[in-house]
Design an enzyme around this catalytic site. Structure first.
Site: not given
Length: 359
Positions: A178, A321
């Site tokens: 994300e 991430e």
């Protein structure tokens, strides 16, 4: 079961016990000490149950990165502003972010998804942007619900459909990531509501807050929980009130793993919060999840314990991430190689190890 998602969730069936037992037997015959690869062995057994075959295949793997902004940033709960989400997302499409560099080394294809970034994005060519924007950021949940219920369901369905697309393209392992400034705040709020726990026990500094900033973050979350909790009847409501488009999209990815029978690899606390929401929406879908690492955020281990998942890595990671998930993939690949290629005790004509008790 959430009524609006019933058409998707009704097809979920349990793990294939026969495939899992065949995988256990194969592990017991590999010419090495019994159970000596620990969680790696258990994860491959689980993958066999998910994919319904003891011929474990995780050679084609993807990282789905849900990117979206969060209106709660207006409350001063982050060190940086919303502009960072867009910049990092664009960098990802060029292969120029931490997780993209790690993915290149690990042999993972990266799929950045704009599900709610606050501005239009320019896509690079290395990992072209998947454009699924539902809005330009969520609302500020200190003042109003972050999303409508229908927006939340649409985000969940977006994640589910992405899993189908990847499975149809031959991917056999999907990692979750994300990007969204403010999403440790949304994740702490969602986790607090789903578990009924004091947010002060679950809230950390995110990408780096001062003591004053941390106290403000805790206060904002606590006030929102007091405001919204009485009206929340399920996991979708929790996500819509205090979550984000990235969290809801990842919730769909986890549900999609159960629907389309592909293992979904958690990253850290943020994807863990989405996984927890998926489990609350459809209990049992945690059987289709694997844990990569223990996040350094306060609730990192707690979420994994709630999902009954054992992590592969403990390294104090909190980058996000999808970095922890990608870091775990080479470990799973090496275990798969041993499982498939190593000689058996019979092959090398020595007596098999026998379980003799003990730890």
């Amino acid at each position: 079961m959430v009524e609006e998602l019933k058409q998707y969730l009704s097809g979920i069936t349990p793990l294939d016990q026969e495939a899992m037992e065949m995988t256990r037997i194969r592990w017991s015959r590999v010419a090495k000490p019994l159970y000596s690869l620990g969680v790696l062995e258990e994860d491959l057994i689980k993958i066999a149950g998910i994919s319904q075959t003891s011929r474990v295949d995780i050679e084609k793997r993807a990282l789905v990165i849900m990117c979206g902004d969060n209106g709660i940033v207006e409350e001063g709960v982050t060190q940086t502003g919303v502009e960072v989400t867009a910049v990092v997302t664009e960098n990802m499409t060029n292969g120029n972010s931490s997780v993209c560099i790690m993915s290149e080394r690990a042999g993972v294809d990266v799929f950045p998804v704009d599900i709610g970034v606050a501005r239009e994005l320019v896509s690079g060519e290395r990992y072209p942007l998947i454009r699924k924007k539902l809005a330009y950021s969520t609302k500020n949940f200190a003042k109003e619900p972050a999303m409508t219920r229908q927006e939340t369901i649409k985000a969940i369905e977006t994640g589910i459909s992405l899993v189908k697309t990847l499975v149809d393209a031959g991917y056999r392992l999907i990692a979750t990531g994300e990007m969204g400034i403010g999403n440790t705040t949304t994740s702490s709020a969602v986790t607090s509501m789903l578990l009924g726990m004091d947010p002060r026990l679950l809230t950390g500094r995110g990408a780096g807050l001062s003591d004053e900033g941390l106290l403000r973050k805790m206060k904002v979350i606590s006030e929102a929980i007091n405001l919204y909790k009485p009206s929340c009847k399920d996991g979708v409501d929790v996500l819509s009130k205090v979550g984000g488009f990235d969290l809801a999209g990842l919730t769909g990815v986890f549900l999609g793993g159960a629907i389309y029978r592909v293992p979904i690899l958690l990253d850290g606390f943020i994807s863990g919060a989405a996984a927890l929401a998926a489990e609350k929406i459809h209990p049992g879908c945690c059987d289709f999840m694997l844990a990569s690492h223990v996040s350094a955020e306060p609730a990192g281990k707690l979420v994994l314990d709630e999902l009954k998942l054992s992590p592969l890595i403990q390294a104090g990671l909190c980058l996000g991430e999808g970095s922890g998930a990608v870091a775990a993939i080479p470990l799973l690949t090496m275990a798969s190689d041993i499982y498939q290629r190593m000689s058996s005790f019979e092959d090398i004509k020595i007596e098999e190890y026998k379980p003799l008790g003990g730890a």
